[in-house]
Design an enzyme around this catalytic site. Sequence first.
Site, short mmCIF file in Angstrom:
data_model
loop_
_atom_site.label_atom_id
_atom_site.label_comp_id
_atom_site.label_asym_id
_atom_site.label_seq_id
_atom_site.Cartn_x
_atom_site.Cartn_y
_atom_site.Cartn_z
N CYS A 1 40.57 42.46 53.50
CA CYS A 1 39.58 42.58 54.58
C CYS A 1 38.67 41.36 54.45
O CYS A 1 39.05 40.37 53.83
CB CYS A 1 38.82 43.91 54.51
SG CYS A 1 37.89 44.22 53.00
N ARG B 1 43.73 54.14 27.68
CA ARG B 1 42.52 54.08 28.50
C ARG B 1 42.81 54.48 29.95
O ARG B 1 41.99 55.14 30.59
CB ARG B 1 41.92 52.67 28.42
CG ARG B 1 41.34 52.40 27.04
CD ARG B 1 41.07 50.95 26.77
NE ARG B 1 40.66 50.77 25.38
CZ ARG B 1 40.66 49.61 24.77
NH1 ARG B 1 41.03 48.51 25.39
NH2 ARG B 1 40.29 49.54 23.50
N ASP C 1 42.58 44.30 57.72
CA ASP C 1 41.87 44.52 58.98
C ASP C 1 41.83 43.17 59.71
O ASP C 1 42.48 42.19 59.28
CB ASP C 1 40.48 45.15 58.75
CG ASP C 1 39.48 44.19 58.11
OD1 ASP C 1 39.88 43.04 57.75
OD2 ASP C 1 38.31 44.56 57.97
N HIS C 2 41.04 43.10 60.78
CA HIS C 2 40.98 41.86 61.57
C HIS C 2 40.47 40.68 60.74
O HIS C 2 40.93 39.56 60.89
CB HIS C 2 40.09 42.07 62.80
CG HIS C 2 38.70 42.49 62.45
ND1 HIS C 2 38.42 43.77 61.99
CD2 HIS C 2 37.52 41.82 62.45
CE1 HIS C 2 37.12 43.85 61.75
NE2 HIS C 2 36.55 42.68 62.01
N HIS D 1 45.82 50.02 26.16
CA HIS D 1 45.42 50.05 27.57
C HIS D 1 46.00 51.26 28.28
O HIS D 1 45.39 51.80 29.20
CB HIS D 1 45.83 48.75 28.27
CG HIS D 1 45.25 47.54 27.60
ND1 HIS D 1 43.90 47.31 27.53
CD2 HIS D 1 45.85 46.53 26.92
CE1 HIS D 1 43.68 46.19 26.85
NE2 HIS D 1 44.84 45.70 26.47
N HIS E 1 45.73 44.58 31.58
CA HIS E 1 44.89 45.62 30.98
C HIS E 1 44.73 46.86 31.84
O HIS E 1 44.56 47.96 31.31
CB HIS E 1 43.50 45.05 30.67
CG HIS E 1 43.49 44.09 29.53
ND1 HIS E 1 42.35 43.65 28.92
CD2 HIS E 1 44.52 43.46 28.88
CE1 HIS E 1 42.65 42.81 27.94
NE2 HIS E 1 43.96 42.66 27.91
N THR F 1 35.80 40.88 52.82
CA THR F 1 35.36 40.66 51.44
C THR F 1 36.32 41.24 50.40
O THR F 1 36.21 40.91 49.21
CB THR F 1 34.01 41.35 51.21
OG1 THR F 1 34.17 42.75 51.51
CG2 THR F 1 32.92 40.75 52.10
C1 RB5 Z 1 34.50 43.36 58.87
O1 RB5 Z 1 33.47 42.71 59.52
C2 RB5 Z 1 34.17 43.52 57.39
O2 RB5 Z 1 33.08 44.36 57.23
C3 RB5 Z 1 35.36 44.07 56.63
O3 RB5 Z 1 36.44 43.22 56.82
C4 RB5 Z 1 35.20 44.17 55.13
O4 RB5 Z 1 34.77 42.99 54.58
C5 RB5 Z 1 34.51 45.35 54.62
O5 RB5 Z 1 34.37 45.57 53.43
#
Ligand code: RB5
Length: 142
Positions: free
Chosen positions: A66, A137, A8-9, A134, A99, A68
């Site tokens: 993204c 599993r 994403d951005h 593994h 694994h 996070t």
């Molecule tokens: C975008 O602001 C952010 O929420 C997205 O990139 C991501 O981290 C979501 O999980």
Amino acid sequence: MNIVIGSDHAGFDLKEACRSHLVTRSEFAVKDIGVFSTDSSDYPVVAHKLSEAVAGGEYDFGILICGTGLGMSIVANRRKGIRAALCHNLYTVRMSRMHNDANILAMGGRVIGQGLALEMVDLFLNTPFEGGRHRLRLDQID
Ligand code: RB5
């Protein structure tokens, strides 16, 4: 080996760095499914598109980025056959392949630096699945 990458951005800058890194390697064919700018975008759209293509066998591995890595991994793991690993360090990347036979690497563009991310990508794509216990599993997941 066919690789698909998307973001994403919030993951755009790191996605660009990973793509540029991979296209220099002749053993990888890299498909970039976007996004193509830092304009605001919705991570589920990219995660669904990429995970569908990996689950369908069009690509060997996917990379999703993204802010996070959380949203991308949550969405991708809804799809049967997808094992998306959200990783922040080399140890978890290595284990995700050995694994868990992870087929998508998810990373946070706002969490890890570019140098580490490129090492993580290389490790992910070069580490084989151990199989054996593994495999049993993994069979239990579905
Ligand atoms: C975008 O602001 C952010 O929420 C997205 O990139 C991501 O981290 C979501 O999980």
